[in-house]
Motif scaffolding. Structure first.
Motif, PDB file in Angstrom:
ATOM      1  N   UNK A 180      31.712  33.476  41.999  1.00  0.00           N
ATOM      2  CA  UNK A 180      32.602  32.934  40.983  1.00  0.00           C
ATOM      3  C   UNK A 180      31.976  31.712  40.349  1.00  0.00           C
ATOM      4  N   UNK A 183      31.520  36.242  38.138  1.00  0.00           N
ATOM      5  CA  UNK A 183      32.200  37.537  38.193  1.00  0.00           C
ATOM      6  C   UNK A 183      33.161  37.689  37.017  1.00  0.00           C
ATOM      7  N   UNK A 184      33.928  36.644  36.759  1.00  0.00           N
ATOM      8  CA  UNK A 184      34.873  36.697  35.642  1.00  0.00           C
ATOM      9  C   UNK A 184      34.120  36.767  34.321  1.00  0.00           C
ATOM     10  N   UNK A 185      33.085  35.892  34.161  1.00  0.00           N
ATOM     11  CA  UNK A 185      32.395  35.819  32.873  1.00  0.00           C
ATOM     12  C   UNK A 185      31.638  37.095  32.546  1.00  0.00           C
ATOM     13  N   UNK A 187      32.000  40.212  33.837  1.00  0.00           N
ATOM     14  CA  UNK A 187      32.811  41.428  33.669  1.00  0.00           C
ATOM     15  C   UNK A 187      33.557  41.417  32.341  1.00  0.00           C
ATOM     16  N   UNK A 188      33.756  40.253  31.766  1.00  0.00           N
ATOM     17  CA  UNK A 188      34.477  40.208  30.495  1.00  0.00           C
ATOM     18  C   UNK A 188      33.579  40.532  29.320  1.00  0.00           C
ATOM     19  N   UNK A 201      29.505  45.377  35.283  1.00  0.00           N
ATOM     20  CA  UNK A 201      30.728  45.665  36.026  1.00  0.00           C
ATOM     21  C   UNK A 201      30.445  45.879  37.500  1.00  0.00           C
ATOM     22  N   UNK A 202      29.202  45.626  37.873  1.00  0.00           N
ATOM     23  CA  UNK A 202      28.838  45.881  39.261  1.00  0.00           C
ATOM     24  C   UNK A 202      28.987  44.627  40.105  1.00  0.00           C
ATOM     25  N   UNK A 204      27.453  43.868  42.895  1.00  0.00           N
ATOM     26  CA  UNK A 204      26.188  43.320  43.374  1.00  0.00           C
ATOM     27  C   UNK A 204      25.565  42.465  42.290  1.00  0.00           C
ATOM     28  N   UNK A 420      38.532  29.306  39.220  1.00  0.00           N
ATOM     29  CA  UNK A 420      37.640  30.383  39.667  1.00  0.00           C
ATOM     30  C   UNK A 420      38.380  31.611  40.182  1.00  0.00           C
ATOM     31  N   UNK A 421      39.371  32.041  39.434  1.00  0.00           N
ATOM     32  CA  UNK A 421      40.039  33.285  39.771  1.00  0.00           C
ATOM     33  C   UNK A 421      41.128  33.170  40.810  1.00  0.00           C
TER      34      UNK A 421
ATOM     35  N   UNK B  28      30.575  53.317  39.892  1.00  0.00           N
ATOM     36  CA  UNK B  28      31.752  52.744  39.253  1.00  0.00           C
ATOM     37  C   UNK B  28      32.305  53.701  38.212  1.00  0.00           C
ATOM     38  N   UNK B 204      35.563  41.908  23.600  1.00  0.00           N
ATOM     39  CA  UNK B 204      36.200  40.684  24.073  1.00  0.00           C
ATOM     40  C   UNK B 204      35.726  39.522  23.202  1.00  0.00           C
ATOM     41  N   UNK B 293      39.719  40.441  40.225  1.00  0.00           N
ATOM     42  CA  UNK B 293      40.230  39.078  40.341  1.00  0.00           C
ATOM     43  C   UNK B 293      41.751  39.063  40.426  1.00  0.00           C
ATOM     44  N   UNK B 352      42.921  34.071  32.571  1.00  0.00           N
ATOM     45  CA  UNK B 352      41.687  33.818  33.304  1.00  0.00           C
ATOM     46  C   UNK B 352      41.105  35.128  33.816  1.00  0.00           C
ATOM     47  N   UNK B 355      39.624  36.836  31.101  1.00  0.00           N
ATOM     48  CA  UNK B 355      38.612  35.984  30.469  1.00  0.00           C
ATOM     49  C   UNK B 355      38.772  35.945  28.958  1.00  0.00           C
TER      50      UNK B 355
END
Lengths: 457, 366
Positions: A180, A183-185, A187-188, A201-202, A204, A420-421, B28, B204, B293, B352, B355
């Motif tokens: 974190x 992960x958020x940044x 995946x968006x 989207x992975x 790892x 951080x989520x 996935x 996005x 999340x 959040x 995002x």
């Protein structure tokens, strides 16, 4: 020990790396200011808002209406003079002052890379960066082949500090063990071609990027210093910063870091650069007029002894200041006490909602304030999760709403923050009258502690 | 030799980054279908809601014609019923401030309250008014109609008499409904072509449909629902309560009904419920359940639970918010608090996880 120090201080190196560094620094600053101006940000960020957040102790530095443009103009002109090396000492000093003023006008726009530029330009005031490859050489009719080694090393040292401290900042459980906020940044960014819907989207990949980022920051100064790994290191610098430029909205920072990394190369590289650029300049200027000048090549240019003390103090500050957070209790990422000015770059994701309740102490009647009546969306966003902003705004509101009342109003904050989520959590004790809390460097007891633990730095 | 070794490591790490996509797909498979989400929004929620609303506006128009041709208390009553039905349908479309609706300031023309009754009377006397002019921002739409149907007098017979004696009242009432029908028609037509742009705008980014719709939803929930219907009248944003600021002020006893309808509309949107059907499609709820999340925080479930809490709290209130405010405003504040918790869940937790920025902030980050 003493002899080691004095022999080091007496070492000399070619002046070209420092001069090239000055040249590119000047250009990048010119571009930065032009970019800022052309995006209309002077108007949007410094003139339109009715309220500005100030740095504690620097409240007297404010936007000055339309004259704010003058400050930017001065900054631009001085950066240009720095680039060409015209009256360098005065120019870099004026650049530092004007840039510092711009930086201090509104805390909302705090960026680690603005701090880097002001630190660097302060350092450069004391460095003989116009020893060669500068207009001053033409005016003074002399240039210097050599400068003290420590002047060149000090720039490298500053850059190394930035990277290493950035690495240390990433050594925390959120970044390394929860991936974190990457992960958020990541995946968006699903709309990126090819990678957006696959590796972004992975799971790892988030861990890979987090660890790679930390390892890169830690190792890159050393890769750049050691001549065998320098070239690969520089390629990595380009890859890393271009990547961050594509992914995140970080303005000129990547370019500044890429060009700064050049200083680690040997003087041969820089001599070549100077040769190429001089060739181009000569070609261009020969269209206008033949400018004959004679420059005598001097051997070595030294620096005043007093300067050394300033430099030493400067680096002590750079090394120690980022650790002031240890003097405050609580989780740094949550309370942000001692967070700024310590190279914590792109480290956390915080989202928040903070509203203020104004209470009349006589009859306990109250109302909530519409933040947008006083703050721009950008300011509101920055205010919502930084306690010093919250306090300053609370005071502003208290002053504003106490104008027509006999006694002062009370100001309370309803604040929820997500870090951080994590699930959002109450941030500020809504029973504390913030209007009575004084602005200071002391610990803010009205911040509700984070219901979690983040290990590491 | 040494150098070559480093080149090799470097190239290898680049390969690592540019991983084989096929392999990734296998790991996935259930990648979130954003186009599907937008399609569900457009085809099963937004367009049907607009169609239904348009139809109830046509009915309302018919009732206006009936009443104004032969004013009577009976027809006034039917007009009032039609007004309420259309007003409730409106609660299902006010949040879609996107596309043409955004361009023409649709909701600013349909539902600004409190309405300015004095200016309405002035307009009626003057005769030359342009309802599309922004000077008239609070003399049109549902609230203005509320005044024209219920506000002219406490006695329905006297209201009827106004229309019988002064044709200017009829003219004004007709102008109001004409403007509402025309604007809605434009938007319904526009969605035929806007639909394609909407569904394909999955990025996005600040201007994408995905972001704008999410922001619109939150904005409506915070301002249109929480503040306008409950907060402002209950005095949250002012020293004292403002009972005159309730929705449906002149009818007096429909504020709760409208608020509950709005809460239901937002809940349905969140759950991806097809308009007027019991089928559920892709939605913010399913999206949040998909994302790591938010799902690890049970965000979607918590939001659904809070919707029920808010509903219960709203139900405690009197049908007549003016009475409620004047007799026991504390209940209004409790309803406000329950709704506020949803605002936090949306603006902080949900944004959040997705995002998405609340507002487009055009500045460098660091």
């Amino acid at each position: 020990m003493q002899t080691h120090i004095s022999s080091y201080l007496n070492q000399k190196v070619s002046s070209s790396p420092l001069s090239v560094f000055r040249f590119f620094f000047g250009i990048l600053m010119c571009i930065s200011i032009l970019r800022f101006w052309s995006k209309g940000w002077i108007e949007e960020l410094y003139l339109e808002p009715v309220f500005h957040f100030s740095y504690f102790g620097f409240e007297w530095i404010k936007p000055i209406g339309d004259y704010t443009y003058l400050v930017f103009l001065i900054c631009f002109i001085s950066s240009f003079f720095v680039c060409i090396g015209y009256k360098y000492r005065i120019s870099i000093f004026i650049f530092f002052l004007s840039f510092f003023y711009i930086e201090m006008m509104d805390k909302t726009t705090y960026l680690n890379h603005y701090y880097f530029i002001s630190s660097l330009s302060f350092l450069m005031i004391f460095l003989p960066a116009n020893s060669s490859f500068s207009i001053d050489n033409i005016i003074d009719k002399k240039q210097f082949k050599l400068v003290p080694k420590w002047t060149l090393d000090s720039v490298k040292f500053l850059i190394a500090i930035v990277y290493i401290y950035a690495a240390v900042a990433k050594m925390n459980s959120d970044w390394l063990f929860n991936a974190m906020p990457l992960k958020i940044w990541m995946s968006s960014k699903y709309h990126f071609p090819i990678v957006g819907e696959t590796i972004f989207q992975q799971e790892w990949f988030y861990y890979f990027m987090s660890w790679a980022g930390m390892i890169y920051d830690l190792c890159i100064p050393f890769l750049l210093i050691y001549h065998r790994t320098r070239f690969v290191g520089f390629l990595l610098v380009i890859v890393f910063h271009v990547l961050t430029k594509i992914l995140f909205p970080i303005g000129m920072f990547p370019y500044i870091m890429i060009f700064s990394a050049l200083i680690f190369f040997s003087h041969k590289t820089h001599d070549l650069i100077i040769k190429k650029i001089s060739f181009v300049i000569d070609k261009i200027s020969s269209f206008f007029y033949e400018f004959k000048y004679r420059i005598s090549i001097c051997d070595y240019r030294s620096c005043k002894k007093g300067v050394l003390y300033i430099i030493v103090f400067f680096f002590l500050f750079q090394l120690l200041f980022p650790f002031r957070y240890t003097m405050y209790p609580g989780e740094l990422f949550w309370t942000e006490q001692g967070y700024r000015f310590s190279w914590r770059v792109m480290l956390t994701e915080k989202t928040a909602l903070t509203n203020f309740k104004i209470v009349d102490p006589h009859d306990q009647s109250f109302f909530y304030v519409n933040n947008s009546d006083f703050l721009t969306p950008f300011q509101e966003k920055q205010m919502s999760f930084q306690p010093d902003f919250i306090l300053e705004f609370a005071h502003f509101l208290g002053d504003y709403f106490s104008i027509n009342t006999k006694d002062s109003v009370q100001v309370f904050a309803d604040s929820f923050v997500s870090l951080n989520g994590r699930k959002s959590q109450k941030f500020i004790d809504s029973n504390v009258n913030l209007y009575l809390e004084k602005r200071s460097f002391k610990n803010k007891k009205w911040i509700i502690p984070l219901k979690d633990e983040i290990k590491g730095f | 030799m040494f150098k070559n070794y480093y080149y090799f490591i470097f190239i290898l790490s680049l390969c690592f980054i540019a991983c084989d996509p096929d392999e990734s797909m296998e790991q996935n498979e259930d990648l979130y279908d954003r186009a599907g989400l937008l399609t569900n929004w457009a085809d099963n929620i937004i367009i049907p809601a607009y169609d239904s609303f348009y139809n109830s506006l046509i009915d309302l128009n018919g009732k206006v014609m009936d009443f104004t041709q032969t004013p009577s208390t009976l027809l006034l009553n039917e007009l009032s019923d039609a007004w309420l039905i259309a007003y409730k349908d409106w609660q299902h479309v006010e949040m879609f401030d996107i596309g043409l609706a955004e361009v023409i300031n649709y909701k600013g023309k349909m539902n600004i309250y409190p309405t300015d009754s004095e200016l309405i009377e002035q307009n009626i006397i003057d005769g030359d008014y342009d309802l599309s002019n922004n000077n008239n921002f609070d003399t049109r739409g549902f609230p203005a109609m509320d005044y024209m149907i219920h506000g002219l007098s406490d006695d329905p017979q006297i209201i009827v008499d106004y229309y019988l004696s002064n044709p200017a009242y009829t003219t004004y009432l007709v102008s109001i409904i004409d403007q509402m029908v025309n604007d809605t028609d434009l938007i319904v037509q526009d969605w035929d072509s806007f639909r394609i742009d909407f569904i394909s705008s999955t990025d996005n980014t600040a201007t994408s449909a995905m972001n704008k719709m999410t922001n619109d939803f939150i904005y409506y929930f915070e301002k249109g629902l929480r503040a306008n219907k409950i907060g402002i009248p209950a005095g949250i944003f002012s020293n004292d309560p403002i009972p005159t600021a309730v929705e449906g002020f002149y009818k007096q006893d429909v504020s709760k009904e409208l608020a509950l309808e709005a809460l239901l509309a937002t809940q349905n949107f969140f759950k991806g419920k097809y308009f007027n059907s019991e089928i559920f499609g892709a939605s913010l709820e399913s999206y949040l359940s998909y994302l790591d999340v938010s799902s690890s925080n049970d965000l979607a479930e918590n939001i659904l639970l809070q919707f029920i809490v808010a509903q219960n709290q709203l139900n405690q209130l009197s049908d007549n918010f003016i009475n409620q405010i004047e007799t026991n405003n504390m209940e209004m504040l409790l309803a406000y608090d329950a709704i506020q918790q949803l605002v936090v869940a949306f603006k902080v937790d949900m944004l959040q996880s997705l995002s998405i920025s609340v507002d487009y902030v055009d500045a460098d980050g660091d």
